[in-house]
Design a protein around this motif. Sequence first.
Motif, PDB file in Angstrom:
ATOM      1  N   ALA A 131       0.838  -1.214   0.000  1.00  0.00           N
ATOM      2  CA  ALA A 131       0.000   0.000   0.000  1.00  0.00           C
ATOM      3  C   ALA A 131       0.869   1.258   0.000  1.00  0.00           C
ATOM      4  O   ALA A 131       0.599   2.223  -0.740  1.00  0.00           O
ATOM      5  N   ILE A 132       1.922   1.241   0.810  1.00  0.00           N
ATOM      6  CA  ILE A 132       2.805   2.414   0.842  1.00  0.00           C
ATOM      7  C   ILE A 132       3.536   2.558  -0.487  1.00  0.00           C
ATOM      8  O   ILE A 132       3.698   3.664  -1.016  1.00  0.00           O
ATOM      9  N   GLY A 133       3.937   1.448  -1.058  1.00  0.00           N
ATOM     10  CA  GLY A 133       4.610   1.484  -2.369  1.00  0.00           C
ATOM     11  C   GLY A 133       3.710   2.106  -3.429  1.00  0.00           C
ATOM     12  O   GLY A 133       4.173   2.884  -4.272  1.00  0.00           O
ATOM     13  N   ILE A 134       2.421   1.760  -3.396  1.00  0.00           N
ATOM     14  CA  ILE A 134       1.472   2.338  -4.364  1.00  0.00           C
ATOM     15  C   ILE A 134       1.416   3.855  -4.170  1.00  0.00           C
ATOM     16  O   ILE A 134       1.551   4.627  -5.129  1.00  0.00           O
ATOM     17  N   ALA A 135       1.271   4.278  -2.919  1.00  0.00           N
ATOM     18  CA  ALA A 135       1.204   5.724  -2.638  1.00  0.00           C
ATOM     19  C   ALA A 135       2.475   6.421  -3.109  1.00  0.00           C
ATOM     20  O   ALA A 135       2.428   7.485  -3.746  1.00  0.00           O
ATOM     21  N   ARG A 136       3.625   5.805  -2.835  1.00  0.00           N
ATOM     22  CA  ARG A 136       4.899   6.440  -3.212  1.00  0.00           C
ATOM     23  C   ARG A 136       5.082   6.499  -4.735  1.00  0.00           C
ATOM     24  O   ARG A 136       5.618   7.480  -5.261  1.00  0.00           O
ATOM     25  N   ALA A 137       4.633   5.464  -5.435  1.00  0.00           N
ATOM     26  CA  ALA A 137       4.810   5.456  -6.896  1.00  0.00           C
ATOM     27  C   ALA A 137       4.076   6.644  -7.525  1.00  0.00           C
ATOM     28  O   ALA A 137       4.621   7.324  -8.403  1.00  0.00           O
ATOM     29  N   PHE A 138       2.849   6.912  -7.045  1.00  0.00           N
ATOM     30  CA  PHE A 138       2.100   8.018  -7.652  1.00  0.00           C
ATOM     31  C   PHE A 138       2.569   9.379  -7.143  1.00  0.00           C
ATOM     32  O   PHE A 138       2.502  10.372  -7.869  1.00  0.00           O
ATOM     33  N   ALA A 139       3.075   9.423  -5.922  1.00  0.00           N
ATOM     34  CA  ALA A 139       3.656  10.682  -5.434  1.00  0.00           C
ATOM     35  C   ALA A 139       4.877  11.035  -6.289  1.00  0.00           C
ATOM     36  O   ALA A 139       5.038  12.171  -6.758  1.00  0.00           O
ATOM     37  N   TYR A 140       5.726  10.032  -6.524  1.00  0.00           N
ATOM     38  CA  TYR A 140       6.932  10.250  -7.327  1.00  0.00           C
ATOM     39  C   TYR A 140       6.553  10.617  -8.767  1.00  0.00           C
ATOM     40  O   TYR A 140       7.079  11.569  -9.344  1.00  0.00           O
ATOM     41  N   GLY A 141       5.612   9.847  -9.334  1.00  0.00           N
ATOM     42  CA  GLY A 141       5.189  10.104 -10.714  1.00  0.00           C
ATOM     43  C   GLY A 141       4.645  11.522 -10.865  1.00  0.00           C
ATOM     44  O   GLY A 141       4.963  12.225 -11.826  1.00  0.00           O
ATOM     45  N   GLY A 142       3.819  11.948  -9.916  1.00  0.00           N
ATOM     46  CA  GLY A 142       3.250  13.302  -9.972  1.00  0.00           C
ATOM     47  C   GLY A 142       4.344  14.350  -9.892  1.00  0.00           C
ATOM     48  O   GLY A 142       4.364  15.324 -10.650  1.00  0.00           O
ATOM     49  N   LYS A 143       5.257  14.132  -8.989  1.00  0.00           N
ATOM     50  CA  LYS A 143       6.368  15.077  -8.800  1.00  0.00           C
ATOM     51  C   LYS A 143       7.200  15.219 -10.082  1.00  0.00           C
ATOM     52  O   LYS A 143       7.692  16.286 -10.418  1.00  0.00           O
ATOM     53  N   MET A 144       7.345  14.085 -10.808  1.00  0.00           N
ATOM     54  CA  MET A 144       8.160  14.075 -12.016  1.00  0.00           C
ATOM     55  C   MET A 144       7.354  14.389 -13.280  1.00  0.00           C
ATOM     56  O   MET A 144       7.875  14.282 -14.388  1.00  0.00           O
ATOM     57  N   GLY A 145       6.074  14.704 -13.105  1.00  0.00           N
ATOM     58  CA  GLY A 145       5.250  15.053 -14.267  1.00  0.00           C
ATOM     59  C   GLY A 145       4.866  13.855 -15.117  1.00  0.00           C
ATOM     60  O   GLY A 145       4.562  13.987 -16.304  1.00  0.00           O
ATOM     61  N   ARG A 146       4.870  12.671 -14.505  1.00  0.00           N
ATOM     62  CA  ARG A 146       4.499  11.457 -15.268  1.00  0.00           C
ATOM     63  C   ARG A 146       2.992  11.305 -15.364  1.00  0.00           C
ATOM     64  O   ARG A 146       2.265  11.693 -14.447  1.00  0.00           O
ATOM     65  N   ALA A 195       7.142  -9.507   1.761  1.00  0.00           N
ATOM     66  CA  ALA A 195       6.928  -9.098   0.368  1.00  0.00           C
ATOM     67  C   ALA A 195       5.765  -9.854  -0.273  1.00  0.00           C
ATOM     68  O   ALA A 195       5.067  -9.302  -1.130  1.00  0.00           O
ATOM     69  N   GLU A 196       5.537 -11.092   0.137  1.00  0.00           N
ATOM     70  CA  GLU A 196       4.442 -11.892  -0.446  1.00  0.00           C
ATOM     71  C   GLU A 196       3.117 -11.137  -0.352  1.00  0.00           C
ATOM     72  O   GLU A 196       2.407 -10.967  -1.327  1.00  0.00           O
ATOM     73  N   HIS A 197       2.786 -10.691   0.858  1.00  0.00           N
ATOM     74  CA  HIS A 197       1.502 -10.017   1.062  1.00  0.00           C
ATOM     75  C   HIS A 197       1.476  -8.670   0.337  1.00  0.00           C
ATOM     76  O   HIS A 197       0.490  -8.327  -0.330  1.00  0.00           O
ATOM     77  N   ARG A 198       2.555  -7.924   0.452  1.00  0.00           N
ATOM     78  CA  ARG A 198       2.592  -6.598  -0.194  1.00  0.00           C
ATOM     79  C   ARG A 198       2.442  -6.725  -1.708  1.00  0.00           C
ATOM     80  O   ARG A 198       1.835  -5.880  -2.367  1.00  0.00           O
ATOM     81  N   HIS A 199       3.018  -7.796  -2.265  1.00  0.00           N
ATOM     82  CA  HIS A 199       2.909  -8.050  -3.691  1.00  0.00           C
ATOM     83  C   HIS A 199       1.437  -8.283  -4.074  1.00  0.00           C
ATOM     84  O   HIS A 199       0.946  -7.723  -5.060  1.00  0.00           O
ATOM     85  N   CYS A 200       0.740  -9.081  -3.275  1.00  0.00           N
ATOM     86  CA  CYS A 200      -0.684  -9.360  -3.552  1.00  0.00           C
ATOM     87  C   CYS A 200      -1.512  -8.078  -3.511  1.00  0.00           C
ATOM     88  O   CYS A 200      -2.432  -7.897  -4.311  1.00  0.00           O
ATOM     89  N   VAL A 201      -1.172  -7.183  -2.581  1.00  0.00           N
ATOM     90  CA  VAL A 201      -1.891  -5.906  -2.477  1.00  0.00           C
ATOM     91  C   VAL A 201      -1.737  -5.121  -3.789  1.00  0.00           C
ATOM     92  O   VAL A 201      -2.699  -4.541  -4.309  1.00  0.00           O
ATOM     93  N   MET A 202      -0.545  -5.137  -4.347  1.00  0.00           N
ATOM     94  CA  MET A 202      -0.321  -4.407  -5.616  1.00  0.00           C
ATOM     95  C   MET A 202      -1.078  -5.063  -6.768  1.00  0.00           C
ATOM     96  O   MET A 202      -1.648  -4.375  -7.617  1.00  0.00           O
ATOM     97  N   LEU A 203      -1.077  -6.405  -6.818  1.00  0.00           N
ATOM     98  CA  LEU A 203      -1.791  -7.099  -7.900  1.00  0.00           C
ATOM     99  C   LEU A 203      -3.280  -6.784  -7.849  1.00  0.00           C
ATOM    100  O   LEU A 203      -3.920  -6.532  -8.872  1.00  0.00           O
ATOM    101  N   GLU A 204      -3.810  -6.776  -6.626  1.00  0.00           N
ATOM    102  CA  GLU A 204      -5.229  -6.474  -6.458  1.00  0.00           C
ATOM    103  C   GLU A 204      -5.532  -5.045  -6.925  1.00  0.00           C
ATOM    104  O   GLU A 204      -6.508  -4.794  -7.622  1.00  0.00           O
ATOM    105  N   PHE A 205      -4.664  -4.125  -6.542  1.00  0.00           N
ATOM    106  CA  PHE A 205      -4.825  -2.734  -6.965  1.00  0.00           C
ATOM    107  C   PHE A 205      -4.787  -2.626  -8.502  1.00  0.00           C
ATOM    108  O   PHE A 205      -5.622  -1.955  -9.114  1.00  0.00           O
TER     109      PHE A 205
END
Length: 217
Positions: A131-146, A195-205
Amino acid sequence: MKKPAIIEDAILHVRDRLKGDSSGHDWRHVERVYRMALRINEVERGDELVVALAALLHDVSDYKLNGGDVEAGPREARAWLESQRLDAPRIAHIERIIATMSFKGAGVASKMDTLEGKIVQDADRLDAIGAIGIARAFAYGGKMGRDIYDPDIAPTMHRSFDSYRANQSSSINHFHEKLLLLKGLMNTATAKKLAEHRHCVMLEFLNEFDAEWKGNA
Ligand code: ADP
Ligand code: NI
């Protein structure tokens, strides 16, 4: 137990250094990595001072945010540790860990060769997924204009660090280019399990994102 003075000082230094960051490389990221690294180290039993300081100093100057200088981070960490008079072998070790930490592309090996390095790399990578990784990916993407997502641009499995760092594709592509690969790159048993559980959270997202994008949900 009371923290060694150098750790207290490192915390103050890094909090100040990363003040105002909105790319997901803020003090709270470092704090989570520091705590997770200590937690993994309880099982793995590496040199706690090296683990703690490498975790605290690992993002003082990230090439992704400093104009592309990959040497600035390890250099700045060394300078700070020298100012604290830490012993030379530990300084060299921490500098090497920070220089080796970053993901460099799907097809690029970046092997950590010490236990302490493996622990800190796992802690950093755990903070890029779930969940935190998802939040960080979009924070970074927004910051970089992605773009959040561009269906016309397919993900690329980068074969060199240069092509990985030049990449400008969407934040959704970043999941396929890096984040979904991290589960298989964890070094320690503790991190592999988390990582197993965190990975599943990303797949679901990603499934949900795709369904909504297509108007199916
Ligand atoms: P690393 O040094 O391995 O890149 P960091 O601690 O710098 O690790 O964390 C990288 C963070 O930045 C992750 O949360 C990741 O999602 C985000 N990030 C990096 N590159 C991109 C990108 N191209 N698109 C979206 N997010 C990115
Ligand atoms: Ni980090």
